[in-house]
Design an enzyme around this catalytic site. Sequence first.
Site, PDB file in Angstrom:
ATOM      1  N   ALA A  61      62.009  13.992  60.100  1.00 28.31           N
ATOM      2  CA  ALA A  61      62.336  15.394  59.839  1.00 28.31           C
ATOM      3  C   ALA A  61      61.313  16.230  60.598  1.00 28.31           C
ATOM      4  CB  ALA A  61      62.263  15.664  58.340  1.00 28.31           C
ATOM      5  N   GLY A  65      62.614  10.570  58.428  1.00 28.65           N
ATOM      6  CA  GLY A  65      64.027  10.944  58.327  1.00 28.65           C
ATOM      7  C   GLY A  65      64.894  10.255  59.369  1.00 28.65           C
ATOM      8  N   GLU A 117      65.708   7.036  57.837  1.00 31.11           N
ATOM      9  CA  GLU A 117      66.638   7.322  56.732  1.00 31.11           C
ATOM     10  C   GLU A 117      68.057   7.551  57.276  1.00 31.11           C
ATOM     11  OE1 GLU A 117      63.889  10.389  55.202  1.00 31.11           O
ATOM     12  OE2 GLU A 117      64.057   9.349  53.278  1.00 31.11           O
ATOM     13  N   GLU A 138      55.773   9.001  56.124  1.00 34.90           N
ATOM     14  CA  GLU A 138      55.584  10.255  55.381  1.00 34.90           C
ATOM     15  C   GLU A 138      54.251  10.308  54.644  1.00 34.90           C
ATOM     16  OE1 GLU A 138      58.384   8.519  55.484  1.00 34.90           O
ATOM     17  OE2 GLU A 138      60.135   9.839  55.578  1.00 34.90           O
TER      18      GLU A 138
HETATM   19  N1  CO8 Z   1      58.517  16.808  63.804  1.00 33.33           N
HETATM   20  C1  CO8 Z   1      58.219  17.762  64.720  1.00 33.33           C
HETATM   21  N2  CO8 Z   1      57.780  17.473  65.973  1.00 33.33           N
HETATM   22  C2  CO8 Z   1      57.610  16.183  66.299  1.00 33.33           C
HETATM   23  C3  CO8 Z   1      57.893  15.137  65.394  1.00 33.33           C
HETATM   24  C4  CO8 Z   1      58.379  15.490  64.095  1.00 33.33           C
HETATM   25  N3  CO8 Z   1      58.712  14.583  63.165  1.00 33.33           N
HETATM   26  N4  CO8 Z   1      57.620  13.958  65.992  1.00 33.33           N
HETATM   27  C5  CO8 Z   1      57.202  14.251  67.235  1.00 33.33           C
HETATM   28  N5  CO8 Z   1      57.186  15.590  67.434  1.00 33.33           N
HETATM   29  C6  CO8 Z   1      56.797  16.320  68.631  1.00 33.33           C
HETATM   30  C7  CO8 Z   1      55.288  16.355  68.823  1.00 33.33           C
HETATM   31  O1  CO8 Z   1      54.707  17.372  68.038  1.00 33.33           O
HETATM   32  C8  CO8 Z   1      55.188  16.591  70.305  1.00 33.33           C
HETATM   33  O2  CO8 Z   1      55.421  17.953  70.560  1.00 33.33           O
HETATM   34  P1  CO8 Z   1      54.463  18.772  71.605  1.00 33.33           P
HETATM   35  O3  CO8 Z   1      54.707  18.091  72.928  1.00 33.33           O
HETATM   36  O4  CO8 Z   1      54.976  20.161  71.532  1.00 33.33           O
HETATM   37  O5  CO8 Z   1      53.058  18.584  71.133  1.00 33.33           O
HETATM   38  C9  CO8 Z   1      56.378  15.827  70.864  1.00 33.33           C
HETATM   39  O6  CO8 Z   1      57.278  15.628  69.782  1.00 33.33           O
HETATM   40  C10 CO8 Z   1      56.009  14.469  71.426  1.00 33.33           C
HETATM   41  O7  CO8 Z   1      55.306  13.769  70.429  1.00 33.33           O
HETATM   42  P2  CO8 Z   1      53.850  13.106  70.668  1.00 33.33           P
HETATM   43  O8  CO8 Z   1      53.103  13.853  71.700  1.00 33.33           O
HETATM   44  O9  CO8 Z   1      53.211  12.954  69.331  1.00 33.33           O
HETATM   45  O10 CO8 Z   1      54.289  11.686  71.270  1.00 33.33           O
HETATM   46  P3  CO8 Z   1      53.477  10.304  71.165  1.00 33.33           P
HETATM   47  O11 CO8 Z   1      54.162   9.346  72.071  1.00 33.33           O
HETATM   48  O12 CO8 Z   1      52.023  10.544  71.359  1.00 33.33           O
HETATM   49  O13 CO8 Z   1      53.706   9.820  69.646  1.00 33.33           O
HETATM   50  C11 CO8 Z   1      54.980   9.394  67.666  1.00 33.33           C
HETATM   51  C12 CO8 Z   1      54.987   9.485  69.215  1.00 33.33           C
HETATM   52  C13 CO8 Z   1      54.125   8.232  67.223  1.00 33.33           C
HETATM   53  C14 CO8 Z   1      56.437   9.191  67.232  1.00 33.33           C
HETATM   54  C15 CO8 Z   1      54.423  10.728  67.088  1.00 33.33           C
HETATM   55  O14 CO8 Z   1      55.092  11.829  67.699  1.00 33.33           O
HETATM   56  C16 CO8 Z   1      54.554  10.857  65.612  1.00 33.33           C
HETATM   57  O15 CO8 Z   1      53.808  10.248  64.863  1.00 33.33           O
HETATM   58  N6  CO8 Z   1      55.515  11.707  65.139  1.00 33.33           N
HETATM   59  C17 CO8 Z   1      55.675  12.024  63.745  1.00 33.33           C
HETATM   60  C18 CO8 Z   1      56.335  10.873  63.001  1.00 33.33           C
HETATM   61  C19 CO8 Z   1      56.456  11.210  61.534  1.00 33.33           C
HETATM   62  O16 CO8 Z   1      55.470  11.428  60.851  1.00 33.33           O
HETATM   63  N7  CO8 Z   1      57.689  11.267  61.026  1.00 33.33           N
HETATM   64  C20 CO8 Z   1      57.962  11.576  59.662  1.00 33.33           C
HETATM   65  C21 CO8 Z   1      58.187  13.051  59.484  1.00 33.33           C
HETATM   66  S1  CO8 Z   1      58.374  13.522  57.770  1.00 33.33           S
HETATM   67  C22 CO8 Z   1      59.956  13.056  57.376  1.00 33.33           C
HETATM   68  O17 CO8 Z   1      60.682  12.543  58.171  1.00 33.33           O
HETATM   69  C23 CO8 Z   1      60.369  13.311  55.963  1.00 33.33           C
HETATM   70  C24 CO8 Z   1      61.869  13.142  55.755  1.00 33.33           C
HETATM   71  C25 CO8 Z   1      62.271  13.605  54.382  1.00 33.33           C
HETATM   72  C26 CO8 Z   1      62.017  15.091  54.212  1.00 33.33           C
HETATM   73  C27 CO8 Z   1      62.348  15.542  52.837  1.00 33.33           C
HETATM   74  C28 CO8 Z   1      62.192  17.047  52.760  1.00 33.33           C
HETATM   75  C29 CO8 Z   1      61.639  17.528  51.485  1.00 33.33           C
END
Ligand code: CO8
Length: 256
Positions: free
Chosen positions: A63, A109, A112, A132
Site C-alpha cells: 500500500a 498490500g 495481499e 508492515e
Molecule cells: N509506498 C510508497 N512508495 C513506495 C513504496 C510504497 N509501499 N515502495 C516503494 N516506494 C517508492 C520509494 O519511496 C521510491 O520512491 P522515490 O524514488 O521517490 O524515493 C521508489 O518507490 C523506489 O523505491 P526504492 O528506492 O526504495 O527502491 P529499492 O530498490 O531501494 O527498494 C524495496 C525496493 C525494498 C521494495 C523498498 O522500496 C521498500 O522497502 N518498499 C516498501 C515496502 C513496504 O514496506 N511495503 C508495505 C507497505 S504497508 C502495506 O502494504 C499495508 C497494507 C495494508 C494497509 C491497511 C491500511 C490501514
Amino acid sequence: MAVVNIDRREGYAILTINRPEALNALNREVLETLQEALITAESDSSMRALIVTGAGRAFVAGADIREIQAIPSPPAAEAFSRWGQNIMTRLAESRLVSFMAINGFALGGGLELAMAGDYRIMADSAELGQPEILLGIIPGFGGTQRLKDLCGEGRALWLIASGDRINAERAHALGIVDEVCPADGVMPRAEAMAATLATRAPLALEAAKRAVRAEGGMAHRLKFEAAAFGLIGCSDDAREGTAAFLEKRRPRFQGS
Ligand code: CO8
C-alpha cells in the site's frame, strides 16, 4: 497515463498495475482503478480469466506508505482496511479465474493482492513478504488470514512478526506461490494458462472455482459441491461435452 492498463485478449484480460516510479504502490487511485477494471472484465461474458501483474521491476511494493502516514484517526484506519479488504475479496470471489504474475517485489498490500487471486506464478528473482511491522503496523488487506490459510499459523506469524522478505524458492516451499518461473517466463506461463481456461465450458469453470473456494466444514463444502454440480450437471454444455466425447469430436461449449 492510466495507473492500471487493461489489455484484452481472447477470453482473458491482462491488468497491469502501472505506477513503476513508486514500485506500483497501491494508492487509492490504483485500488479504485483496479476494482473498476475487474468489474469491467467481469461484465464481459466472453471473459473467463484475468492476469494481474506489475509494470517495471515490482509486482506491487505494498500500500502507498505516504497515504498510510496521512490516515487521520483510528476509525479512518479501520475504514481504510475494510475498504481494501473488500476489493481483495471482490477479486477472490470474482467469477473470473485470476492468475497473479508476480514479476518482482510483492510486499505488504502487494502480497495481499497476490494472495486474493487464484493462482500465483512467481519470478525466480522476485521477493515477497509482509514488512508492515517494520513500519509499526500490521497487514490490513487480508494478509493475516490469507497468509495463514496458505502456509499455516506458525509460518504466517513468523513472516508477519519478523517482516522478513523471502525469495521465490522459499515462497514455493511454504505454499504461498504455486509455481516459480524464470522472470521472462512468468507472463508466457500465465497467458498460456489463461488461454487454456478460455476454451473450457464457462459455467463449469465458474462452478469449479466457487466449489474449490467454498469455505466452512467438510460437510458444508461437500453440500456446496453437490449443489454446484446440480446447477451444471444437466446444462447444455454438459450434454455437449459428454456427446462430443462419445462421438469422438471436439466440444463446442456455449455457456448455457
Ligand atoms: N509506498 C510508497 N512508495 C513506495 C513504496 C510504497 N509501499 N515502495 C516503494 N516506494 C517508492 C520509494 O519511496 C521510491 O520512491 P522515490 O524514488 O521517490 O524515493 C521508489 O518507490 C523506489 O523505491 P526504492 O528506492 O526504495 O527502491 P529499492 O530498490 O531501494 O527498494 C524495496 C525496493 C525494498 C521494495 C523498498 O522500496 C521498500 O522497502 N518498499 C516498501 C515496502 C513496504 O514496506 N511495503 C508495505 C507497505 S504497508 C502495506 O502494504 C499495508 C497494507 C495494508 C494497509 C491497511 C491500511 C490501514
